[in-house]
Structures are given as C-alpha cells and as structure tokens.
Design a protein around this motif. Structure first.
Motif, mmCIF file in Angstrom:
data_model
loop_
_atom_site.group_PDB
_atom_site.id
_atom_site.type_symbol
_atom_site.label_atom_id
_atom_site.label_comp_id
_atom_site.label_asym_id
_atom_site.label_seq_id
_atom_site.Cartn_x
_atom_site.Cartn_y
_atom_site.Cartn_z
ATOM 1 N N VAL A 70 71.592 75.114 29.128
ATOM 2 C CA VAL A 70 72.102 75.228 30.486
ATOM 3 C C VAL A 70 70.970 74.935 31.324
ATOM 4 O O VAL A 70 71.192 74.170 32.397
ATOM 5 C CB VAL A 70 72.899 76.884 30.804
ATOM 6 N N ILE A 71 69.657 75.610 31.376
ATOM 7 C CA ILE A 71 68.543 75.286 32.161
ATOM 8 C C ILE A 71 68.359 73.599 32.000
ATOM 9 O O ILE A 71 68.084 73.252 33.175
ATOM 10 C CB ILE A 71 67.260 76.169 31.441
ATOM 11 N N TYR A 72 68.216 73.208 30.827
ATOM 12 C CA TYR A 72 68.034 71.811 30.957
ATOM 13 C C TYR A 72 68.832 70.982 31.438
ATOM 14 O O TYR A 72 68.420 69.864 32.187
ATOM 15 C CB TYR A 72 67.774 71.489 29.229
ATOM 16 N N ARG A 73 70.146 71.209 31.604
ATOM 17 C CA ARG A 73 71.255 70.621 32.113
ATOM 18 C C ARG A 73 71.173 70.620 33.588
ATOM 19 O O ARG A 73 71.582 69.728 34.254
ATOM 20 C CB ARG A 73 72.590 70.720 31.355
ATOM 21 N N GLU A 74 71.216 71.708 34.002
ATOM 22 C CA GLU A 74 71.495 72.318 35.205
ATOM 23 C C GLU A 74 70.033 72.257 36.219
ATOM 24 O O GLU A 74 70.253 72.369 37.489
ATOM 25 C CB GLU A 74 72.332 73.350 35.369
ATOM 26 N N GLY A 75 69.088 72.348 35.592
ATOM 27 C CA GLY A 75 67.792 72.346 36.429
ATOM 28 C C GLY A 75 67.343 71.309 37.112
ATOM 29 O O GLY A 75 67.831 69.896 36.676
ATOM 30 N N LYS A 76 66.613 71.297 37.886
ATOM 31 C CA LYS A 76 65.803 70.124 38.629
ATOM 32 C C LYS A 76 65.036 69.318 37.809
ATOM 33 O O LYS A 76 63.810 70.339 37.727
ATOM 34 C CB LYS A 76 65.445 70.348 40.097
ATOM 35 N N VAL A 77 64.832 68.410 37.561
ATOM 36 C CA VAL A 77 63.699 67.687 36.619
ATOM 37 C C VAL A 77 62.501 67.354 37.561
ATOM 38 O O VAL A 77 62.485 66.669 38.694
ATOM 39 C CB VAL A 77 64.270 66.429 36.026
ATOM 40 N N LEU A 78 61.326 68.149 37.088
ATOM 41 C CA LEU A 78 60.092 67.836 37.717
ATOM 42 C C LEU A 78 59.026 66.867 37.060
ATOM 43 O O LEU A 78 58.306 66.115 37.572
ATOM 44 C CB LEU A 78 59.383 69.200 37.599
ATOM 45 N N SER A 79 59.443 66.501 35.729
ATOM 46 C CA SER A 79 58.843 65.803 34.734
ATOM 47 C C SER A 79 59.597 65.256 33.808
ATOM 48 O O SER A 79 60.119 66.196 32.958
ATOM 49 C CB SER A 79 57.409 66.248 34.245
ATOM 50 N N GLU A 80 59.640 63.919 33.416
ATOM 51 C CA GLU A 80 60.667 63.464 32.411
ATOM 52 C C GLU A 80 59.827 63.566 30.975
ATOM 53 O O GLU A 80 58.715 63.806 31.119
ATOM 54 C CB GLU A 80 60.809 61.920 32.508
ATOM 55 N N ALA A 81 60.679 63.657 30.133
ATOM 56 C CA ALA A 81 60.194 63.772 28.882
ATOM 57 C C ALA A 81 59.300 62.729 28.581
ATOM 58 O O ALA A 81 59.694 61.663 28.839
ATOM 59 C CB ALA A 81 61.233 64.155 27.687
ATOM 60 N N SER A 82 58.384 63.208 27.504
ATOM 61 C CA SER A 82 57.450 61.645 27.209
ATOM 62 C C SER A 82 58.158 61.079 25.931
ATOM 63 O O SER A 82 58.838 61.490 25.129
ATOM 64 C CB SER A 82 56.148 62.218 27.193
#
Length: 82
Positions: A70-82
């Motif tokens: 849920v955190i992953y899906r609904e949170g605001k992305v600050l840095s994309e996965a590498s």
C-alpha cells in the motif's frame, strides 16, 4: 514482493526505502481524523517517531503496522528504483 528496508518518520509522514531502491513518502495525516486503540497512540509525535522496520513491514511498538504494498502504491515517489 515489496519490502521496506528503511523508514524515517517526518512530521506525520513516512519516508520509506524499498528493497528495489525506490524511495516513497507516505502521508499519514489521516490518522488525525480516525480513532481507536491502535491509532490513537500514533497521534503523539513522539510515539509516531518510534516506527521501525521488521521483516520488511513498517511497525510501531503497539503492534500497528502498514502493508508495504500500500505504501509503495499510494505513496509519493521521491526517488525511482534503480
């Protein structure tokens, strides 16, 4: 499976780093509008700050936890996965 590897509380938000490198900010201001024996302690900033990661989950000392998906899906992305 998404797993949190690090959590940092900031005000009533959580900065979560995931096992794929993505960093997400999850706003928990909604807890101020809810009540119950598990949520009420989180309204105290000092208690909120006691959040920790256990086995990839975000948990507080009273046992309240959040689903990392849920955190992953609904949170605001600050840095994309590498």
């Amino acid at each position: 499976m998404k797993r949190v590897i690090k959590v940092t509380p900031k005000d009533f938000k959580l900065i979560c780093e995931f096992n794929d490198g993505k960093i997400v900010e999850y706003d928990m201001a909604y807890i101020q509008e809810e009540s119950g024996p598990m949520i009420d302690p989180l309204k105290d900033q000092l208690f909120f700050g006691q959040v920790f990661v256990q086995d990839g989950d975000v948990i507080w000392p009273n046992g309240y936890d959040l689903n990392p998906e849920v955190i992953y899906r609904e949170g605001k992305v600050l840095s994309e996965a590498s």
